[in-house]
Design a protein around this motif. Sequence first.
Motif, PDB file in Angstrom:
ATOM      1  N   PHE A 118      -3.838  -2.573  19.718  1.00 24.95           N
ATOM      2  CA  PHE A 118      -4.613  -3.243  20.724  1.00 24.95           C
ATOM      3  C   PHE A 118      -4.218  -2.705  22.165  1.00 24.95           C
ATOM      4  N   GLU A 119      -4.992  -2.934  22.980  1.00 21.76           N
ATOM      5  CA  GLU A 119      -4.758  -2.784  24.414  1.00 21.76           C
ATOM      6  C   GLU A 119      -3.532  -3.411  24.815  1.00 21.76           C
ATOM      7  N   ILE A 120      -3.339  -4.827  24.413  1.00 24.35           N
ATOM      8  CA  ILE A 120      -2.258  -5.693  24.728  1.00 24.35           C
ATOM      9  C   ILE A 120      -1.711  -6.178  23.576  1.00 24.35           C
ATOM     10  N   GLU A 121      -0.282  -6.474  23.567  1.00 17.91           N
ATOM     11  CA  GLU A 121       0.422  -6.820  22.449  1.00 17.91           C
ATOM     12  C   GLU A 121       1.127  -8.116  22.943  1.00 17.91           C
ATOM     13  N   ILE A 122       0.472  -9.241  22.607  1.00 16.73           N
ATOM     14  CA  ILE A 122       1.000 -10.373  22.964  1.00 16.73           C
ATOM     15  C   ILE A 122       1.212 -11.553  21.774  1.00 16.73           C
ATOM     16  N   GLU A 123       0.698 -11.105  20.398  1.00 19.29           N
ATOM     17  CA  GLU A 123       0.778 -12.233  19.249  1.00 19.29           C
ATOM     18  C   GLU A 123       0.676 -11.354  18.013  1.00 19.29           C
ATOM     19  N   PRO A 124       0.957 -11.962  17.007  1.00 24.14           N
ATOM     20  CA  PRO A 124       1.050 -11.159  15.487  1.00 24.14           C
ATOM     21  C   PRO A 124      -0.511 -11.398  15.250  1.00 24.14           C
ATOM     22  N   ILE A 125      -1.053 -10.155  14.778  1.00 19.04           N
ATOM     23  CA  ILE A 125      -2.321 -10.073  14.006  1.00 19.04           C
ATOM     24  C   ILE A 125      -2.326  -9.700  12.717  1.00 19.04           C
ATOM     25  N   PHE A 126      -3.070 -10.572  12.011  1.00 16.84           N
ATOM     26  CA  PHE A 126      -3.282 -10.191  10.293  1.00 16.84           C
ATOM     27  C   PHE A 126      -4.530  -9.598  10.215  1.00 16.84           C
ATOM     28  N   GLY A 127      -4.431  -8.663   8.989  1.00 17.98           N
ATOM     29  CA  GLY A 127      -5.720  -8.073   8.707  1.00 17.98           C
ATOM     30  C   GLY A 127      -5.980  -8.582   6.878  1.00 17.98           C
ATOM     31  N   SER A 128      -7.264  -8.148   6.720  1.00 20.96           N
ATOM     32  CA  SER A 128      -7.532  -8.326   5.300  1.00 20.96           C
ATOM     33  C   SER A 128      -8.549  -7.316   4.972  1.00 20.96           C
ATOM     34  N   SER A 188       8.997 -11.769  14.470  1.00 28.74           N
ATOM     35  CA  SER A 188      10.150 -12.892  14.649  1.00 28.74           C
ATOM     36  C   SER A 188       9.412 -14.108  15.276  1.00 28.74           C
ATOM     37  N   LEU A 189       8.399 -14.004  15.736  1.00 28.34           N
ATOM     38  CA  LEU A 189       7.975 -15.218  16.250  1.00 28.34           C
ATOM     39  C   LEU A 189       7.470 -16.293  15.188  1.00 28.34           C
ATOM     40  N   LEU A 190       7.257 -15.755  13.846  1.00 25.92           N
ATOM     41  CA  LEU A 190       6.904 -16.503  12.976  1.00 25.92           C
ATOM     42  C   LEU A 190       7.771 -16.735  11.810  1.00 25.92           C
ATOM     43  N   ARG A 191       9.284 -16.294  12.099  1.00 20.76           N
ATOM     44  CA  ARG A 191      10.532 -16.400  11.261  1.00 20.76           C
ATOM     45  C   ARG A 191      10.776 -17.943  10.946  1.00 20.76           C
ATOM     46  N   PRO A 192      10.422 -18.998  11.540  1.00 19.37           N
ATOM     47  CA  PRO A 192      10.947 -20.411  11.420  1.00 19.37           C
ATOM     48  C   PRO A 192      10.052 -20.591  10.042  1.00 19.37           C
ATOM     49  N   LYS A 206      -0.374 -12.747  34.296  1.00 20.39           N
ATOM     50  CA  LYS A 206      -1.392 -13.562  33.209  1.00 20.39           C
ATOM     51  C   LYS A 206      -0.778 -13.320  31.991  1.00 20.39           C
ATOM     52  N   LEU A 207      -0.163 -11.998  31.557  1.00 19.44           N
ATOM     53  CA  LEU A 207       0.275 -11.718  30.368  1.00 19.44           C
ATOM     54  C   LEU A 207       1.321 -12.446  30.061  1.00 19.44           C
ATOM     55  N   GLU A 208       2.298 -12.698  30.888  1.00 20.89           N
ATOM     56  CA  GLU A 208       3.525 -13.463  30.519  1.00 20.89           C
ATOM     57  C   GLU A 208       3.140 -14.849  30.247  1.00 20.89           C
ATOM     58  N   LYS A 209       1.993 -15.319  30.660  1.00 18.17           N
ATOM     59  CA  LYS A 209       1.447 -16.808  30.572  1.00 18.17           C
ATOM     60  C   LYS A 209       0.952 -16.666  29.203  1.00 18.17           C
ATOM     61  N   LEU A 210       0.396 -15.695  28.607  1.00 20.22           N
ATOM     62  CA  LEU A 210      -0.199 -15.661  27.325  1.00 20.22           C
ATOM     63  C   LEU A 210       0.733 -15.736  26.487  1.00 20.22           C
ATOM     64  N   ARG A 211       1.700 -14.800  26.636  1.00 16.68           N
ATOM     65  CA  ARG A 211       2.850 -14.767  25.616  1.00 16.68           C
ATOM     66  C   ARG A 211       3.628 -16.203  25.406  1.00 16.68           C
ATOM     67  N   GLN A 212       3.674 -16.724  26.714  1.00 22.46           N
ATOM     68  CA  GLN A 212       4.416 -18.126  26.503  1.00 22.46           C
ATOM     69  C   GLN A 212       3.559 -18.951  25.525  1.00 22.46           C
ATOM     70  N   GLN A 213       2.101 -18.890  25.734  1.00 21.69           N
ATOM     71  CA  GLN A 213       1.169 -19.771  25.030  1.00 21.69           C
ATOM     72  C   GLN A 213       1.362 -19.437  23.485  1.00 21.69           C
ATOM     73  N   THR A 214       1.255 -18.172  23.354  1.00 20.90           N
ATOM     74  CA  THR A 214       1.243 -17.588  21.669  1.00 20.90           C
ATOM     75  C   THR A 214       2.655 -17.941  21.230  1.00 20.90           C
ATOM     76  N   CYS A 235       2.938 -20.224  17.908  1.00 22.58           N
ATOM     77  CA  CYS A 235       3.384 -19.652  16.806  1.00 22.58           C
ATOM     78  C   CYS A 235       4.722 -20.688  16.317  1.00 22.58           C
ATOM     79  N   GLY A 236       5.237 -21.355  17.034  1.00 23.39           N
ATOM     80  CA  GLY A 236       6.255 -22.359  16.851  1.00 23.39           C
ATOM     81  C   GLY A 236       5.682 -23.412  16.249  1.00 23.39           C
ATOM     82  N   ARG A 237       4.540 -24.160  16.657  1.00 19.12           N
ATOM     83  CA  ARG A 237       3.981 -25.046  16.217  1.00 19.12           C
ATOM     84  C   ARG A 237       2.873 -25.015  14.787  1.00 19.12           C
TER      85      ARG A 237
END
Length: 604
Positions: free
Chosen positions: A269-279, A306-310, A371-379, A383-385
């Motif tokens: 993607f143009e930006i990489e801020i969160e994990p994306i899954f496909g099917s 690593s964001l989904l490791r827990p 704005k990207l940093e803020k989106l990364r924190q939100q993701t 992911c943690g919750r």
Amino acid sequence: MASLTSERRAFAHKINRTIAAEVRKQVSREYGSPQMSKKRAGVHQQVPLTEVVEPVDYEEYVSSHPTEPGPLRQLLEFPSDDLQLILQERECSTLETALPEEDTLDSRVRDAVGVYTDHWLIIQRRYQHYSTVQTPHNSERQRERQRGLLKQTFELDETAAADRQDDQDDPKRRSVSMDDTPRGSWASSVFDLKNSSPDVLLPSLLDRATAEDVDQRNAESRQQGRHPHFLALYSAPDEDEAVERCSLPEVPREHTGQRIMVKCLSLKFEIEIEPIFGSLALYDVKEKKKISENFYFDLNSDQMKSLLRPHTPHTAISTLARSAIFSITYPSPDIFLVIKLEKVLQQGDIGECCEPYMVMKESDSTKHKEKLEKLRQQTEQACGRLGRFRMPFAWTAIHLLNIVSSAGGLDRSDSDSDTERKSAWSERKKRGAERVSVGEDLCSFTNFRPATLTVTNFFKQASDRLSDEDLYKFLADMRRPTSVLRRLRPVTAQLKVDISPAADSSPYCLSPELLHVKPYPDLRVRPTKEVLEFPARHVYTPHTTYRNLLYIYPQSLNFSSRQGSVRNITVKMQFMEGEDPSQAMSVSEHTNPTPYTLTLHPTH
């Protein structure tokens, strides 16, 4: 003329001038009379022409009438050793067995499961090849025998050929050689008998011999140069004219259609801020059916994982598969490979969560750094919750006819060794009319040229169009591009996939039950999954392997009648042995024993 009629000869006056029609009437009148009917009934009862006469059952007749002893008795009786029983071991295609443990099964269930474990008992006939039953094997074998036979040449055929050449050949030249001339009584008057060579004398022709010796010599002479299958010299009957047909059944095996392999190589993607899954899944637009189960793949980087490791302390090797084998029993030009993307569940509408991917670009990373940093924190927080829950993100589709048909295929680049093709929307629009004209005869998924595609157009998933009915409408529009797809907002992404025909036995494969399919030399290698097919129409073949799978696809959950806002709703599905929560059952030993959980967005 008057004088001729008056001078007619005497015998002409005695000729009967009865008309043929009167003769036929007289015969039919006499034949249909009651007296003639009684006479015929006493002699023979004629069978009506409309009545079908059943042929004599030879086996029943021979069984009910004892055969008299004689030299031809063996031709009437059935061989006592004709039938033979062969016990063939059942082959298992997987390293492990899919059967449940027999100790925990009921006796009746154990007997039913034995259908998938017992060896094959094959009944064969020793003398089947002597019969005249029409089978493809017998017909081909009979033609094979006739190929080695010498062509028989008879004097009559030579005579006809010589007559056609009489006007062209020189008589003097023909009289020199007697090898090419026919033999007959007329030859003495045409050819010079002095130049002809006599026939070979028959030895001991005039010797005195007993009848037994003559019969013995004749029998030995008949055996010299005799064809081993004399009765098979008769030409093989056509399949349409065969009186009896018998097809030898093959050993039952599990049904598989035409197989294609899809390898997911990369997703960017143009930006990489969160994990994306496909099917991936196959859909038949004409039948309006989903014809395969979902194949889930994960192409995220280690940083995103690593964001989904827990939530995933242990990763099964089956979840690392990036290639799948699809089976297609009924090939059709209306089959699409649908690719759906999902992301971790977040707060807000689907359109709002997809907005950053449609606005921001990698080149503008410095401009939108905060704005990207803020989106990364939100993701990271999401992911943690809610790392175990997913929400729809985007989708696209690949028309498989573009891959297998040269008419629908895109131009290939000779400089690219991977045979990359850009499946852009503009190319699909240009070649849409050509694809419609291609028939089902060209739709074969067994011998097409492998291709690597870079899919660049994804469509944002609309929150009010998540059902399969909406998907079928979009897929139909992709074959005939209209303004409907133009109204969908695109999501810029690059998915690189490789599509090729799959061999009958590929290494490192997992069955739909996640069992290791032979051959599987190393259990630590990334596997390839065999995706279970849901045929568009019935397949009339017996099931020879034990399969205990249940696929549940929730369609919708409607809260439109509820007033006010609705929070995210979680639907939990699990097998229970009782009402107590601790009595939840593990649905499979290959999956997480926790119950399957589905989250539906409140706007749906």
